[in-house]
Motif scaffolding. Structure first.
Motif, PDB file in Angstrom:
ATOM      1  N   THR A  66       0.930  -1.012   0.614  1.00  0.00           N
ATOM      2  CA  THR A  66      -0.059  -0.211   0.277  1.00  0.00           C
ATOM      3  C   THR A  66       0.879   1.170  -0.013  1.00  0.00           C
ATOM      4  O   THR A  66       0.684   2.146  -0.631  1.00  0.00           O
ATOM      5  CB  THR A  66      -1.104  -0.126   1.049  1.00  0.00           C
ATOM      6  N   GLN A  93      -5.709  -6.011 -11.456  1.00  0.00           N
ATOM      7  CA  GLN A  93      -6.329  -5.684 -10.422  1.00  0.00           C
ATOM      8  C   GLN A  93      -4.477  -4.888 -10.332  1.00  0.00           C
ATOM      9  O   GLN A  93      -3.910  -3.800  -9.354  1.00  0.00           O
ATOM     10  CB  GLN A  93      -5.500  -6.850  -9.289  1.00  0.00           C
ATOM     11  N   PHE A 103      -4.953  -1.090 -10.720  1.00  0.00           N
ATOM     12  CA  PHE A 103      -5.329  -0.424  -9.867  1.00  0.00           C
ATOM     13  C   PHE A 103      -3.642   0.003  -9.416  1.00  0.00           C
ATOM     14  O   PHE A 103      -4.120   1.013  -8.712  1.00  0.00           O
ATOM     15  CB  PHE A 103      -6.783  -1.219  -9.254  1.00  0.00           C
ATOM     16  N   LEU A 129      -4.507   2.973  -6.950  1.00  0.00           N
ATOM     17  CA  LEU A 129      -5.330   2.545  -6.053  1.00  0.00           C
ATOM     18  C   LEU A 129      -5.284   1.725  -5.345  1.00  0.00           C
ATOM     19  O   LEU A 129      -6.061   0.049  -5.936  1.00  0.00           O
ATOM     20  CB  LEU A 129      -7.076   2.448  -7.450  1.00  0.00           C
ATOM     21  N   ASN A 130      -5.060   1.266  -3.894  1.00  0.00           N
ATOM     22  CA  ASN A 130      -5.111   0.454  -3.431  1.00  0.00           C
ATOM     23  C   ASN A 130      -5.559   0.722  -2.246  1.00  0.00           C
ATOM     24  O   ASN A 130      -5.772   1.667  -1.459  1.00  0.00           O
ATOM     25  CB  ASN A 130      -3.432   0.017  -2.942  1.00  0.00           C
ATOM     26  N   HIS A 131      -6.890   0.074  -1.682  1.00  0.00           N
ATOM     27  CA  HIS A 131      -6.973   0.604  -0.069  1.00  0.00           C
ATOM     28  C   HIS A 131      -8.787  -0.746   0.696  1.00  0.00           C
ATOM     29  O   HIS A 131      -8.186  -1.950  -0.767  1.00  0.00           O
ATOM     30  CB  HIS A 131      -8.765   1.278  -1.118  1.00  0.00           C
ATOM     31  N   TYR A 132      -7.949  -0.175   1.782  1.00  0.00           N
ATOM     32  CA  TYR A 132      -8.620  -1.738   2.191  1.00  0.00           C
ATOM     33  C   TYR A 132      -9.632  -2.543   2.261  1.00  0.00           C
ATOM     34  O   TYR A 132      -9.548  -3.516   2.065  1.00  0.00           O
ATOM     35  CB  TYR A 132      -8.424  -1.081   3.973  1.00  0.00           C
ATOM     36  N   LYS A 133     -11.020  -1.554   1.622  1.00  0.00           N
ATOM     37  CA  LYS A 133     -12.000  -1.787   1.391  1.00  0.00           C
ATOM     38  C   LYS A 133     -12.451  -2.442  -0.255  1.00  0.00           C
ATOM     39  O   LYS A 133     -12.564  -3.441  -0.368  1.00  0.00           O
ATOM     40  CB  LYS A 133     -12.661  -0.985   1.869  1.00  0.00           C
ATOM     41  N   TYR A 134     -11.956  -1.849  -0.955  1.00  0.00           N
ATOM     42  CA  TYR A 134     -12.280  -2.103  -3.085  1.00  0.00           C
ATOM     43  C   TYR A 134     -10.995  -3.205  -3.239  1.00  0.00           C
ATOM     44  O   TYR A 134     -11.766  -3.275  -4.147  1.00  0.00           O
ATOM     45  CB  TYR A 134     -11.942  -0.468  -2.928  1.00  0.00           C
ATOM     46  N   THR A 135      -9.386  -3.152  -2.832  1.00  0.00           N
ATOM     47  CA  THR A 135      -8.587  -3.761  -3.337  1.00  0.00           C
ATOM     48  C   THR A 135      -9.380  -5.111  -3.287  1.00  0.00           C
ATOM     49  O   THR A 135      -8.996  -5.787  -3.965  1.00  0.00           O
ATOM     50  CB  THR A 135      -7.357  -3.598  -2.757  1.00  0.00           C
ATOM     51  N   ILE A 179     -12.334  -6.270  -3.540  1.00  0.00           N
ATOM     52  CA  ILE A 179     -13.314  -6.362  -4.250  1.00  0.00           C
ATOM     53  C   ILE A 179     -13.042  -6.406  -5.453  1.00  0.00           C
ATOM     54  O   ILE A 179     -12.701  -7.181  -6.610  1.00  0.00           O
ATOM     55  CB  ILE A 179     -14.534  -5.516  -3.960  1.00  0.00           C
ATOM     56  N   ILE A 180     -11.576  -5.767  -6.057  1.00  0.00           N
ATOM     57  CA  ILE A 180     -11.202  -5.483  -7.443  1.00  0.00           C
ATOM     58  C   ILE A 180     -10.540  -7.258  -7.561  1.00  0.00           C
ATOM     59  O   ILE A 180     -10.087  -7.696  -8.373  1.00  0.00           O
ATOM     60  CB  ILE A 180      -9.668  -4.764  -7.205  1.00  0.00           C
TER      61      ILE A 180
END
Ligand code: HEM
Ligand code: FES
Lengths: 247, 223
Positions: A231, B179, B182, B187-193, B195-196
């Motif tokens: 991240t 992935q 992204f 775009l790396n997000h604990y909620k959306y990654t 899902i990706i």
């Protein structure tokens, strides 16, 4: 334990280098990997040979000096361990261990298993700092930081700069290191002031020094002895694009 | 804006990722049209194919699409070559700690896709533009009979097999690529990654499967 070793030997930066075979008996499973190498070196010295040169300092996983690529893994098997924290009990009796130096154009071999990681310092010099006037310590509450950001910054700051990320990456990319160093500052108010100049300068220096490009294999994250997350790389990418659009 | 804006490793990745995602959306459109060839009445496919070949907006889009391919391919190759240079002395024991399964083989899958792409363009695209084509008349309008061409090709086993292999390989490319794009875009997000990561599996199965069904249906069905 009996251990067979295949170790990269190279006299100096210019020499060609090759693997040499060694066997070591009476290895205790409680020995650290470096203690095992010390035992080997004692034996080599007693026999009138040249001891194996390898980097180490703290031997407790905080300095980032130790840097051995063992059987295909930087810092050997096991998660979140540096070579100095690795113990011989992680291996089987009679096992062959192939020990190589970090391999990257930007990390040239100096001797045997020691590589020159000056490139990392050069990246830090390019922008991995904040410019503050030294003086008396400011009041701790005068600049507020969000708890989550402070925690995240500490996580990023736990990078010890050993270079395992570069060693593990199939592209010899330094992006996990650089992104951790960018993140630890970008997440805090004090670091935000110079954030754009910092990311521009550090990324440019990283490219100049000949590290590869990240292709998101995430081998770096898997091998990082300090659990630095990818991240950070995404954050560096965001910081970089923001800096390019705005500045 | 200095040249360095596009020369930086991160900028190259950004452009590549953007082009890659754009190519994925294009593949869905392409699949949508291809599926029409399986309808009992091939007029639909011919009308769609001819529309894609003649509509002005689509023509502009076509330039963008070719650009997308070329940028993706050139940047992909440049990045790969730089990456090989970055490690001139390889390890004796290869590392296998990458976490994205097909990430180690992007250049290999890419080259197979590129070969497929060239054959594909020669067979269908250039042929419909410049080559000899049968014609059909639908409601008084003349159209190239693309459907007949496609159906004839997919009666040949070597085409069917080649096509299937190419799309399985594309699935591998996309499993990492989707992935990865992204992450490259930041775009790396604990909620959306997470899902990706689910969507990447879905895309890398559904998209190739959709394309593969067509030659199989043509080969084994009554077309
Ligand atoms: C319709 C066909 C294609 C699609 C949809 C596609 C899509 C993608 C995507 C989304 C990525 C990830 C980009 C990133 O993370 O920055 C990628 C990576 C890559 N693509 Fe493609 N691609 C296609 C064809 C090709 C072709 C023909 C080549 C070159 C010959 C190619 C070469 C590469 C390479 C080398 C990578 C790896 C880059 C990396 O790992 O960072 N691709 N592709
Ligand atoms: S010797 Fe300091 S981290 Fe291993």
């Amino acid at each position: 334990m009996n251990i067979k070793l295949k170790i990269w030997r190279q006299k100096n930066a210019k020499a060609k280098g090759k693997f040499e075979d060694y066997t070591l008996d009476d290895v205790s499973p409680e020995m650290s990997f470096l203690e095992m190498l010390d035992a080997l070196n004692t034996k080599l010295i007693e026999e009138g040979g040249d001891p194996v040169a390898y980097d180490h300092d703290c031997r407790e996983g905080i300095c980032g000096c130790c840097s051995l690529y063992i059987n295909g893994n930087p810092h050997g098997p096991g998660e979140k361990t540096t070579t100095c924290e690795l113990h011989m009990r992680s291996f089987k009796d009679g096992q062959t261990l192939i020990v190589e130096p970090w391999r990257a154009k930007s990390f040239p071999v100096i001797k045997d298993l020691i590589v020159d990681r000056n490139a990392f310092d050069k990246i830090i010099v390019a922008g991995g700092f904040i410019s503050v006037d030294a003086g008396s310590a400011p009041d701790s509450n005068s600049i507020l930081a969000k708890k989550e950001n402070a925690d995240e910054a500490i996580n990023s700051a736990s990078c010890i700069g050993c270079g395992a990320c570069v060693a593990a990456c199939k592209n010899a990319s330094a992006m996990l290191f650089v992104s951790a160093k960018i993140s630890q500052l970008a997440l805090l108010p004090q670091g935000k002031v110079e954030a754009m100049d910092r990311v521009n300068a550090m990324v440019a220096r990283m490219d100049e020094l000949g590290f590869g490009n990240c292709t998101n294999t995430y081998a770096c994250e898997a091998e990082c002895p300090k659990g630095i997350k990818i991240t950070n790389i995404a954050r560096m990418n965001r910081e970089f694009f923001a800096a390019k659009v705005v500045g | 804006m200095g040249t360095s804006r596009f020369q930086s490793s991160l900028a190259k990745k950004f452009i590549m990722a953007f082009a890659g995602l754009f190519l994925i959306t294009f593949l869905f459109v392409h699949l949508g049209i291809n599926i029409l060839v399986l309808l009992p009445d091939t007029d639909w496919f011919n009308i769609a194919a001819n529309f894609m070949a003649s509509n002005l907006i689509i023509k502009v889009f076509e330039v963008v699409l070719f650009g997308g391919f070329i940028i993706h391919i050139i940047y992909g190759l440049v990045l790969q070559i730089q990456n090989w240079w970055a490690r001139p002395h390889r390890y004796k024991v290869e590392g296998w700690s990458h976490k994205s399964p097909f990430s180690k083989f992007m250049i290999h899958t890419a080259i197979i896709i590129l070969i497929f792409l060239i054959i594909h363009l020669i067979n269908f695209y250039f042929r419909s533009k410049f080559g000899e084509m049968g014609e059909v008349t639908i409601n008084g309008n003349h159209y190239h009979d693309m459907a007949a061409l496609v159906l004839a090709r997919f009666k040949l086993i070597e085409y069917v097999i080649g096509y299937i292999i190419a799309f399985i390989i594309l699935g591998f490319h996309l499993h990492h690529g989707f992935q990865s794009a992204f992450q490259s875009l930041g775009l790396n997000h604990y909620k959306y990654t997470p899902i990706i990561n689910k969507v990447r599996t879905l895309i890398s199965i559904i998209l190739p499967l959709g394309f593969i069904i067509i030659p199989l249906a043509v080969y084994f069905g009554n077309y």
